[in-house]
Design a protein around this motif. Structure first.
Motif, PDB file in Angstrom:
ATOM      1  N   UNK A 117       0.832  -1.214   0.000  1.00 24.59           N
ATOM      2  CA  UNK A 117       0.000   0.000   0.000  1.00 24.59           C
ATOM      3  C   UNK A 117       0.860   1.255   0.000  1.00 24.59           C
ATOM      4  N   UNK A 118       1.952   1.236   0.772  1.00 23.59           N
ATOM      5  CA  UNK A 118       2.849   2.393   0.786  1.00 23.59           C
ATOM      6  C   UNK A 118       3.486   2.601  -0.579  1.00 23.59           C
ATOM      7  N   UNK A 119       3.875   1.512  -1.228  1.00 24.57           N
ATOM      8  CA  UNK A 119       4.500   1.639  -2.551  1.00 24.57           C
ATOM      9  C   UNK A 119       3.532   2.261  -3.552  1.00 24.57           C
ATOM     10  N   UNK A 120       2.300   1.784  -3.579  1.00 26.70           N
ATOM     11  CA  UNK A 120       1.316   2.346  -4.505  1.00 26.70           C
ATOM     12  C   UNK A 120       1.019   3.804  -4.165  1.00 26.70           C
ATOM     13  N   UNK A 121       0.930   4.111  -2.879  1.00 26.60           N
ATOM     14  CA  UNK A 121       0.649   5.484  -2.460  1.00 26.60           C
ATOM     15  C   UNK A 121       1.744   6.440  -2.936  1.00 26.60           C
TER      16      UNK A 121
END
Length: 240
Positions: A117-121
């Motif tokens: 999720x952090x990577x996509x964000x």
């Protein structure tokens, strides 16, 4: 229910007519999985560009929230399960099936989902940054291309256990893969050539599954979709 409609209902939370599909229905739906990425991409683009009118971080947050909501976190669940299974079976491969069958999430799964999720964000924020030109079709193609990869994994990898993974392997044909690949890769050439990295990423995930886990499962498909999506976002960012 026909194949395209069931594929969209199976992979999204869109309010579609309810039915009780049998194995034959799922078999007909599997070759249409890439189509299910279209409404996901449309919802993502709508949320992303509305958010970008306020701030790049708002665009990233609402875009990611839309992505998770309209997929029901289905593929994130698979990513968490694969992370737990890979972690637990590192020293004892006999635990692989046991962990995959466990509905609870472990520390490896939590870390993998948070990191994803952090990577996509962060990548969505980079695409919303001032001065970055991002076409809507490029973002729509990301979930569509990612949902094409399972067609190849189902044919190339042995199933880990009896289930949807086994059914999918018997349902898809090479001509299905060729048709979707020709369509989506041609579209990539026109709107975002960076997305042509997709076959390499999909091949890499399939190779890892074969060497580390020995085959494919529904969780492997879900995890792979997530990782291909992130890789494609990274490719778009690097090609700015």
């Amino acid at each position: 229910m026909n194949g395209p409609l069931l594929a969209v209902r199976f992979l999204t939370r869109l309010p579609l007519p309810h039915s009780v599909p049998d194995e034959g229905d799922f078999a007909r739906a599997f070759p249409w999985f890439p189509l299910a990425g279209l409404p996901v991409g449309l919802c993502l683009v709508a949320a992303f560009f509305v958010g970008s009118m306020v701030d790049p971080w708002v665009a990233a947050c609402v875009g990611l929230a839309s992505w998770i909501f309209f997929t029901g976190a289905l593929h994130l669940d698979g990513l968490g399960d694969i992370a737990d299974a890979a972690g637990a079976s590192h020293a004892d491969k006999s635990r692989l099936s046991q962990v995959l069958a466990d509905p609870h999430i472990g520390s490896f799964g939590v870390v993998a989902i948070v990191q994803q999720c952090l990577a996509k964000l962060v990548l969505l924020h980079a695409l919303a940054a001032p001065g970055v030109t991002l076409s809507a079709p490029a973002l729509i193609l990301v979930p569509m291309i990612a949902r094409t990869a399972p067609l190849g994994w189902a044919l190339a990898l042995p199933p880990l256990h009896k289930g949807l993974g086994t059914l999918f392997g018997s349902a898809v044909r090479w001509r299905d893969i060729a048709a979707w690949a020709a369509l989506l890769l041609s579209a990539s050439v026109l709107v975002a050539p960076a997305l042509l990295i997709a076959p390499v990423v999909a091949w890499g995930w399939g190779l890892w599954l074969r060497r580390r886990l020995g085959g494919i499962s529904g969780d492997g498909h879900g995890a792979g979709i997530e990782l291909v999506e992130t890789a494609l976002l990274l490719a778009l960012v690097l090609a700015r």
